[in-house]
Design a protein around this motif. Structure first.
Motif, PDB file in Angstrom:
ATOM      1  N   VAL A   1     -15.299 -39.767 -17.504  1.00  0.00           N
ATOM      2  CA  VAL A   1     -14.768 -41.044 -17.974  1.00  0.00           C
ATOM      3  C   VAL A   1     -15.823 -42.144 -17.827  1.00  0.00           C
ATOM      4  O   VAL A   1     -15.999 -42.973 -18.724  1.00  0.00           O
ATOM      5  CB  VAL A   1     -13.464 -41.406 -17.226  1.00  0.00           C
ATOM      6  N   THR A   2     -16.539 -42.131 -16.713  1.00  0.00           N
ATOM      7  CA  THR A   2     -17.606 -43.114 -16.509  1.00  0.00           C
ATOM      8  C   THR A   2     -18.691 -42.961 -17.568  1.00  0.00           C
ATOM      9  O   THR A   2     -19.165 -43.954 -18.146  1.00  0.00           O
ATOM     10  CB  THR A   2     -18.204 -42.975 -15.094  1.00  0.00           C
ATOM     11  N   GLU A   3     -19.089 -41.732 -17.833  1.00  0.00           N
ATOM     12  CA  GLU A   3     -20.117 -41.476 -18.843  1.00  0.00           C
ATOM     13  C   GLU A   3     -19.630 -41.923 -20.229  1.00  0.00           C
ATOM     14  O   GLU A   3     -20.388 -42.529 -20.993  1.00  0.00           O
ATOM     15  CB  GLU A   3     -20.484 -39.987 -18.850  1.00  0.00           C
ATOM     16  N   LEU A   4     -18.380 -41.644 -20.543  1.00  0.00           N
ATOM     17  CA  LEU A   4     -17.811 -42.071 -21.823  1.00  0.00           C
ATOM     18  C   LEU A   4     -17.802 -43.591 -21.926  1.00  0.00           C
ATOM     19  O   LEU A   4     -18.164 -44.153 -22.970  1.00  0.00           O
ATOM     20  CB  LEU A   4     -16.396 -41.513 -21.983  1.00  0.00           C
ATOM     21  N   ALA A   5     -17.421 -44.270 -20.850  1.00  0.00           N
ATOM     22  CA  ALA A   5     -17.405 -45.730 -20.853  1.00  0.00           C
ATOM     23  C   ALA A   5     -18.804 -46.293 -21.083  1.00  0.00           C
ATOM     24  O   ALA A   5     -18.984 -47.222 -21.887  1.00  0.00           O
ATOM     25  CB  ALA A   5     -16.832 -46.255 -19.534  1.00  0.00           C
ATOM     26  N   CYS A   6     -19.791 -45.735 -20.409  1.00  0.00           N
ATOM     27  CA  CYS A   6     -21.175 -46.205 -20.585  1.00  0.00           C
ATOM     28  C   CYS A   6     -21.638 -46.025 -22.025  1.00  0.00           C
ATOM     29  O   CYS A   6     -22.215 -46.942 -22.626  1.00  0.00           O
ATOM     30  CB  CYS A   6     -22.119 -45.469 -19.637  1.00  0.00           C
ATOM     31  N   ARG A   7     -21.374 -44.840 -22.575  1.00  0.00           N
ATOM     32  CA  ARG A   7     -21.794 -44.578 -23.959  1.00  0.00           C
ATOM     33  C   ARG A   7     -21.069 -45.470 -24.949  1.00  0.00           C
ATOM     34  O   ARG A   7     -21.669 -45.945 -25.927  1.00  0.00           O
ATOM     35  CB  ARG A   7     -21.568 -43.110 -24.301  1.00  0.00           C
ATOM     36  N   ALA A   8     -19.788 -45.730 -24.697  1.00  0.00           N
ATOM     37  CA  ALA A   8     -19.025 -46.598 -25.602  1.00  0.00           C
ATOM     38  C   ALA A   8     -19.542 -48.030 -25.564  1.00  0.00           C
ATOM     39  O   ALA A   8     -19.699 -48.673 -26.613  1.00  0.00           O
ATOM     40  CB  ALA A   8     -17.537 -46.562 -25.229  1.00  0.00           C
ATOM     41  N   VAL A   9     -19.827 -48.530 -24.377  1.00  0.00           N
ATOM     42  CA  VAL A   9     -20.351 -49.896 -24.254  1.00  0.00           C
ATOM     43  C   VAL A   9     -21.718 -50.009 -24.922  1.00  0.00           C
ATOM     44  O   VAL A   9     -21.990 -50.979 -25.634  1.00  0.00           O
ATOM     45  CB  VAL A   9     -20.394 -50.331 -22.766  1.00  0.00           C
ATOM     46  N   ILE A  10     -22.566 -49.020 -24.729  1.00  0.00           N
ATOM     47  CA  ILE A  10     -23.887 -49.043 -25.370  1.00  0.00           C
ATOM     48  C   ILE A  10     -23.749 -49.021 -26.888  1.00  0.00           C
ATOM     49  O   ILE A  10     -24.409 -49.788 -27.597  1.00  0.00           O
ATOM     50  CB  ILE A  10     -24.751 -47.868 -24.869  1.00  0.00           C
ATOM     51  N   ALA A  11     -22.867 -48.167 -27.404  1.00  0.00           N
ATOM     52  CA  ALA A  11     -22.678 -48.085 -28.857  1.00  0.00           C
ATOM     53  C   ALA A  11     -22.145 -49.398 -29.416  1.00  0.00           C
ATOM     54  O   ALA A  11     -22.632 -49.886 -30.452  1.00  0.00           O
ATOM     55  CB  ALA A  11     -21.725 -46.939 -29.199  1.00  0.00           C
ATOM     56  N   LEU A  12     -21.168 -49.992 -28.742  1.00  0.00           N
ATOM     57  CA  LEU A  12     -20.630 -51.277 -29.211  1.00  0.00           C
ATOM     58  C   LEU A  12     -21.670 -52.394 -29.094  1.00  0.00           C
ATOM     59  O   LEU A  12     -21.748 -53.261 -29.963  1.00  0.00           O
ATOM     60  CB  LEU A  12     -19.377 -51.649 -28.426  1.00  0.00           C
ATOM     61  N   ALA A  13     -22.461 -52.371 -28.042  1.00  0.00           N
ATOM     62  CA  ALA A  13     -23.493 -53.392 -27.866  1.00  0.00           C
ATOM     63  C   ALA A  13     -24.505 -53.329 -29.010  1.00  0.00           C
ATOM     64  O   ALA A  13     -24.903 -54.359 -29.560  1.00  0.00           O
ATOM     65  CB  ALA A  13     -24.188 -53.215 -26.517  1.00  0.00           C
ATOM     66  N   ARG A  14     -24.901 -52.127 -29.378  1.00  0.00           N
ATOM     67  CA  ARG A  14     -25.829 -51.972 -30.504  1.00  0.00           C
ATOM     68  C   ARG A  14     -25.187 -52.434 -31.802  1.00  0.00           C
ATOM     69  O   ARG A  14     -25.820 -53.120 -32.614  1.00  0.00           O
ATOM     70  CB  ARG A  14     -26.268 -50.516 -30.631  1.00  0.00           C
ATOM     71  N   GLU A  15     -23.929 -52.058 -31.998  1.00  0.00           N
ATOM     72  CA  GLU A  15     -23.216 -52.434 -33.221  1.00  0.00           C
ATOM     73  C   GLU A  15     -23.063 -53.950 -33.329  1.00  0.00           C
ATOM     74  O   GLU A  15     -23.187 -54.525 -34.408  1.00  0.00           O
ATOM     75  CB  GLU A  15     -21.837 -51.763 -33.198  1.00  0.00           C
ATOM     76  N   ARG A  16     -22.791 -54.604 -32.213  1.00  0.00           N
ATOM     77  CA  ARG A  16     -22.573 -56.054 -32.194  1.00  0.00           C
ATOM     78  C   ARG A  16     -23.861 -56.843 -31.972  1.00  0.00           C
ATOM     79  O   ARG A  16     -23.842 -58.068 -32.025  1.00  0.00           O
ATOM     80  CB  ARG A  16     -21.594 -56.416 -31.079  1.00  0.00           C
ATOM     81  N   ASP A  17     -24.937 -56.139 -31.680  1.00  0.00           N
ATOM     82  CA  ASP A  17     -26.213 -56.772 -31.351  1.00  0.00           C
ATOM     83  C   ASP A  17     -26.045 -57.753 -30.186  1.00  0.00           C
ATOM     84  O   ASP A  17     -26.472 -58.904 -30.236  1.00  0.00           O
ATOM     85  CB  ASP A  17     -26.811 -57.466 -32.580  1.00  0.00           C
ATOM     86  N   GLU A  18     -25.378 -57.266 -29.138  1.00  0.00           N
ATOM     87  CA  GLU A  18     -25.141 -58.045 -27.921  1.00  0.00           C
ATOM     88  C   GLU A  18     -25.569 -57.198 -26.723  1.00  0.00           C
ATOM     89  O   GLU A  18     -25.621 -55.970 -26.813  1.00  0.00           O
ATOM     90  CB  GLU A  18     -23.652 -58.386 -27.767  1.00  0.00           C
ATOM     91  N   PRO A  19     -25.816 -57.834 -25.591  1.00  0.00           N
ATOM     92  CA  PRO A  19     -26.151 -57.059 -24.393  1.00  0.00           C
ATOM     93  C   PRO A  19     -24.931 -56.277 -23.887  1.00  0.00           C
ATOM     94  O   PRO A  19     -23.790 -56.740 -24.036  1.00  0.00           O
ATOM     95  CB  PRO A  19     -26.567 -58.116 -23.361  1.00  0.00           C
ATOM     96  N   PRO A  20     -25.151 -55.124 -23.283  1.00  0.00           N
ATOM     97  CA  PRO A  20     -24.029 -54.324 -22.774  1.00  0.00           C
ATOM     98  C   PRO A  20     -23.108 -55.076 -21.812  1.00  0.00           C
ATOM     99  O   PRO A  20     -21.888 -54.913 -21.867  1.00  0.00           O
ATOM    100  CB  PRO A  20     -24.711 -53.145 -22.083  1.00  0.00           C
ATOM    101  N   HIS A  21     -23.682 -55.926 -20.936  1.00  0.00           N
ATOM    102  CA  HIS A  21     -22.812 -56.634 -19.992  1.00  0.00           C
ATOM    103  C   HIS A  21     -21.868 -57.595 -20.709  1.00  0.00           C
ATOM    104  O   HIS A  21     -20.732 -57.777 -20.300  1.00  0.00           O
ATOM    105  CB  HIS A  21     -23.621 -57.349 -18.893  1.00  0.00           C
TER     106      HIS A  21
END
Length: 88
Positions: free
Chosen positions: A56-76
């Motif tokens: 679940v932690t790994e999935l959360a990290c990958r999802a945040v990274i993917a959304l950050a790239r899509e939105r062109d925003e930092p992961p935090h």
């Protein structure tokens, strides 16, 4: 030696399908998002609690990274937004 009679021949039970921790995590999180408690309970039983937590932690990290790239925003920024927290 006599062959067993037809009714005495029993099929061997099918081996239980092994699920990996990432499959368990994906099914668990999707089921939780869809409020499908029986399915999330099933997925939680596929692996140990520790393995599920890691997945679940790994999935959360990958999802945040993917959304950050899509939105062109930092992961935090994306993580805080997903949790409804104000910008830091």
């Amino acid at each position: 030696m006599q062959a067993p009679r037809r009714e005495e021949v029993r099929a061997a039970p099918e081996p239980r399908r092994q699920h990996n921790l990432f499959e368990a995590a994906a099914v668990y999180v999707a089921a939780c998002a869809e409020d499908d408690e029986p399915r999330s309970d099933e997925a939680a039983g596929w692996v140990s609690p520790e393995a599920l937590s890691f997945g679940v932690t790994e999935l959360a990290c990958r999802a945040v990274i993917a959304l950050a790239r899509e939105r062109d925003e930092p992961p935090h920024t994306v993580a805080r937004s997903l949790l409804g927290l104000p910008a830091a």
